[in-house]
Design an enzyme around this catalytic site. Structure first.
Site, PDB file in Angstrom:
ATOM      1  N   CYS A  32       0.845  -1.184   0.000  1.00 37.65           N
ATOM      2  CA  CYS A  32       0.000   0.000   0.000  1.00 37.65           C
ATOM      3  C   CYS A  32       0.885   1.241   0.000  1.00 37.65           C
ATOM      4  CB  CYS A  32      -0.859   0.047   1.256  1.00 37.65           C
ATOM      5  SG  CYS A  32      -1.956  -1.366   1.400  1.00 37.65           S
ATOM      6  N   GLY A  67      -0.390   0.687  -4.858  1.00 42.48           N
ATOM      7  CA  GLY A  67      -1.700   0.088  -4.625  1.00 42.48           C
ATOM      8  C   GLY A  67      -2.716   0.648  -5.592  1.00 42.48           C
ATOM      9  N   ASN A 118       0.573   0.756   5.887  1.00 39.01           N
ATOM     10  CA  ASN A 118       1.309  -0.017   4.887  1.00 39.01           C
ATOM     11  C   ASN A 118       2.110  -1.065   5.641  1.00 39.01           C
ATOM     12  OD1 ASN A 118       4.269   0.566   2.876  1.00 39.01           O
ATOM     13  ND2 ASN A 118       2.732  -0.998   2.632  1.00 39.01           N
ATOM     14  N   GLY A 119       1.939  -2.319   5.232  1.00 42.57           N
ATOM     15  CA  GLY A 119       2.648  -3.410   5.897  1.00 42.57           C
ATOM     16  C   GLY A 119       1.676  -4.526   6.195  1.00 42.57           C
ATOM     17  N   TYR A 169      12.153  -4.034  -6.674  1.00 41.70           N
ATOM     18  CA  TYR A 169      11.004  -3.875  -7.561  1.00 41.70           C
ATOM     19  C   TYR A 169      10.020  -2.792  -7.147  1.00 41.70           C
ATOM     20  CZ  TYR A 169       6.318  -4.862  -9.390  1.00 41.70           C
ATOM     21  OH  TYR A 169       5.080  -4.736  -9.941  1.00 41.70           O
TER      22      TYR A 169
HETATM   23  P1  AMP Z   1       5.136 -13.449 -12.375  1.00 44.18           P
HETATM   24  O1  AMP Z   1       6.446 -14.178 -12.333  1.00 44.18           O
HETATM   25  O2  AMP Z   1       4.369 -13.673 -13.629  1.00 44.18           O
HETATM   26  O3  AMP Z   1       4.297 -13.715 -11.157  1.00 44.18           O
HETATM   27  O4  AMP Z   1       5.430 -11.905 -12.360  1.00 44.18           O
HETATM   28  C1  AMP Z   1       6.680 -11.399 -12.091  1.00 44.18           C
HETATM   29  C2  AMP Z   1       6.715  -9.962 -12.480  1.00 44.18           C
HETATM   30  O5  AMP Z   1       5.800  -9.220 -11.663  1.00 44.18           O
HETATM   31  C3  AMP Z   1       8.087  -9.403 -12.241  1.00 44.18           C
HETATM   32  O6  AMP Z   1       8.655  -9.170 -13.477  1.00 44.18           O
HETATM   33  C4  AMP Z   1       7.883  -8.102 -11.484  1.00 44.18           C
HETATM   34  O7  AMP Z   1       8.128  -7.008 -12.325  1.00 44.18           O
HETATM   35  C5  AMP Z   1       6.438  -8.106 -11.065  1.00 44.18           C
HETATM   36  N1  AMP Z   1       6.334  -8.275  -9.606  1.00 44.18           N
HETATM   37  C6  AMP Z   1       7.251  -8.666  -8.741  1.00 44.18           C
HETATM   38  N2  AMP Z   1       6.775  -8.666  -7.480  1.00 44.18           N
HETATM   39  C7  AMP Z   1       5.521  -8.280  -7.546  1.00 44.18           C
HETATM   40  C8  AMP Z   1       4.506  -8.079  -6.575  1.00 44.18           C
HETATM   41  N3  AMP Z   1       4.718  -8.257  -5.272  1.00 44.18           N
HETATM   42  N4  AMP Z   1       3.306  -7.663  -7.029  1.00 44.18           N
HETATM   43  C9  AMP Z   1       3.093  -7.457  -8.337  1.00 44.18           C
HETATM   44  N5  AMP Z   1       4.008  -7.618  -9.285  1.00 44.18           N
HETATM   45  C10 AMP Z   1       5.212  -8.031  -8.912  1.00 44.18           C
END
Ligand code: AMP
Length: 498
Positions: free
Chosen positions: A2, A28, A110-111, A261
């Protein structure tokens, strides 16, 4: 995950919070809300007004007249990101605002708390009625049950009882309160603006500093791990908000994945530039990479999965050229920015069309080339697998997938939306004899010529060291080393609220 935002002593707190949340939209996208504190001339006291809704910030606050109603001098706001089911219900949209024996209280979190179910059970047995299913709601209830007189002390009392990750912005009557858990898992920053005519300070709190930039607010410092910061009328004149501290934890545990990320590269989190650290990730990945250019090719073509991996790819190219492996950055994939997480595909949308809606290839850049594709992480593996299939349509010579973090092997209990262990791609190949064999199986599954993850050491070398701290980061998703005990659910991952 968030995003949270707070402002104190502004003539336009709702507008400020809107722009703050707008900058934090990446944290979010499911729901947004703002609670404003304003003085009611008739009632002769501060009252809270709020507006919340499902969707992006600009969708929830699209009606300009809303801002006429949301007038006052302080506000807090929240962007929500969660997974499925109950968390989609409107009653879970934050900030939560309530009236209790000491007046008004509002909270945005957030958390993720790791003992909220245990506390919830105890509170329910005492007769407390819960309005939402979110972990956050235990905090105002614990504060309301405290025998302390001052809201800030009631909050202190409540936060002594909760465990897990929390970066909070709260309002209690005419005060703004920010707090961060003793481990410092999630970021939280303090900003300030001085009125040159009155010398009065306006204060701002945000998950990331990009929310200050949009409002031309100066970043002052981070809210310290374990700090409860109180901002009131006095501090607008003295420029000195007061702080209380929760008992310190044995170690700090800043979420390293925020750097990999989650946070925006134009933000400063945990006192350091995200952009700089992402470049370091790319640099160290280049040092660890063993790909050599084919005979006859002048350069390796380095493409990123936009936008989250752009900065790491730039770091990779720069270092690659330094160590005599000529490389050139190219935009091989183009992202459609209007596809959010809440994008609804009509009909029986296949996974393939989902990926194709978000990314397209530039054939001329990729055709007959040796490509290094940089991505920040692989979670379920769906994105990587589909993207590689898409890139193959451009007929490249080779695709080498490089990931600027180690394999994700464990779920997150502190707020990152990582699925259960079973849903992680690494789990699919758990039976492998050793890590090399596991990576080889993942390589085949994704369908690339080679697959390289940044080593854990490479990741740790990329992030800043904090003085006097033996352990500064939470790396649980990569290592399984969980810094905070998970009391709820015996450590089984369940739906994540935030
Ligand atoms: P997937 O392996 O298809 O689940 O998606 C991985 C991709 O989602 C990565 O390339 C990241 O850019 C992105 N990603 C990584 N962590 C998250 C997260 N916690 N929530 C949403 N997207 C994420």
């Amino acid at each position: 995950m968030c995003g949270v935002f707070g402002v104190y002593n502004s003539k336009t707190p709702a507008e400020d919070t809107f722009y703050g949340l707008y900058s934090l939209q990446h944290r979010g996208q499911e729901a947004a809300g703002i609670v404003v504190a304003g003085y009611d001339e008739d009632k002769k006291k501060t009252v809270y007004r709020q507006h919340k809704g499902m969707g992006l910030v600009a969708e929830v606050f699209k009606d300009e007249e809303l801002f006429d109603k949301l007038h006052g001098y302080a506000a807090i706001g929240h962007n929500r990101y969660s997974t499925t089911g109950a968390s989609k219900s409107a009653s879970n949209i934050q900030p939560f605002s309530l009236i209790y024996r000491s007046g008004n209280l509002a909270i945005a979190h957030n958390g993720n708390l790791t003992n909220s179910q245990v506390l919830r059970k105890e509170l329910t047995e005492k007769g407390v009625i819960f309005h939402a299913s979110s972990d956050t709601e235990v905090i105002p209830h614990l504060a309301a049950l405290s025998r302390e007189k001052e809201p800030v002390h009631q909050i202190y009392h409540a936060l002594r009882q909760v465990e897990g990750a929390f970066s909070l912005v709260m309002m209690a009557n005419d005060q703004l309160i920010a707090a961060r858990d003793p481990y410092g898992v999630r970021p939280l920053a303090l900003g300030m603006k001085i009125d040159p005519d009155t010398n009065e300070a306006s204060y701002y709190i945000a998950s990331e500093t990009c929310a200050f930039d949009i409002l031309s607010v100066d970043y002052v410092r981070d809210i310290e791990p374990g700090e409860i910061l109180l901002i009131d009328k006095i501090s607008t004149r003295t420029h000195k908000p007061k702080s209380l501290f929760l008992p310190p934890s044995k170690r700090k545990a800043r979420c390293i994945f925020e750097y990999v990320y989650f946070a925006r590269p134009d933000s400063t989190i945990f006192q350091h530039s995200v952009d700089k650290i992402r470049r370091n990730l790319g640099k160290n990945l280049a040092r660890e990479s063993t790909v050599q250019q084919n005979n006859g090719d002048k350069h390796l073509i380095v493409a990123s999965v936009p936008d989250s991996s752009n900065t790491a790819a730039l770091g990779f190219v720069r270092e690659s050229n330094k160590i005599n492996r000529p490389a050139r950055f190219e935009h091989g994939l183009i992202r459609n920015h209007y596809v959010g997480r809440t994008f609804i595909q009509p009909g029986k949308a296949s996974r393939e069309i989902k990926v194709r809606s978000k990314y397209n290839i530039i054939r001329g850049v990729l055709q007959n080339r040796q490509i290094i594709l940089i991505d920040d992480s692989i979670v379920r593996g769906t994105t990587a697998r589909m993207l590689i299939k898409l890139i193959r349509e451009a007929d490249p010579k080779e695709i080498h997938l490089h990931i600027s973090s180690p394999p994700i092997t464990n779920p997150c209990f502190y707020g990152m939306d990582f699925p259960t262990k079973g849903q992680l791609l690494t789990n699919m190949f758990d039976g492998a004899e050793n890590e090399q064999e596991e990576i080889e199986s993942i390589r085949k599954y994704i369908g690339v010529e080679s697959l390289k993850y940044l080593s854990l050491q490479g990741l740790l070398n990329s992030v800043p060291k904090f003085e006097n701290e033996t352990c500064s980061y939470c790396t649980a998703c990569f290592t399984g080393d969980y810094p905070i005990t998970v009391a709820d659910n015996k450590g089984e991952k369940e739906e994540c609220e935030c």
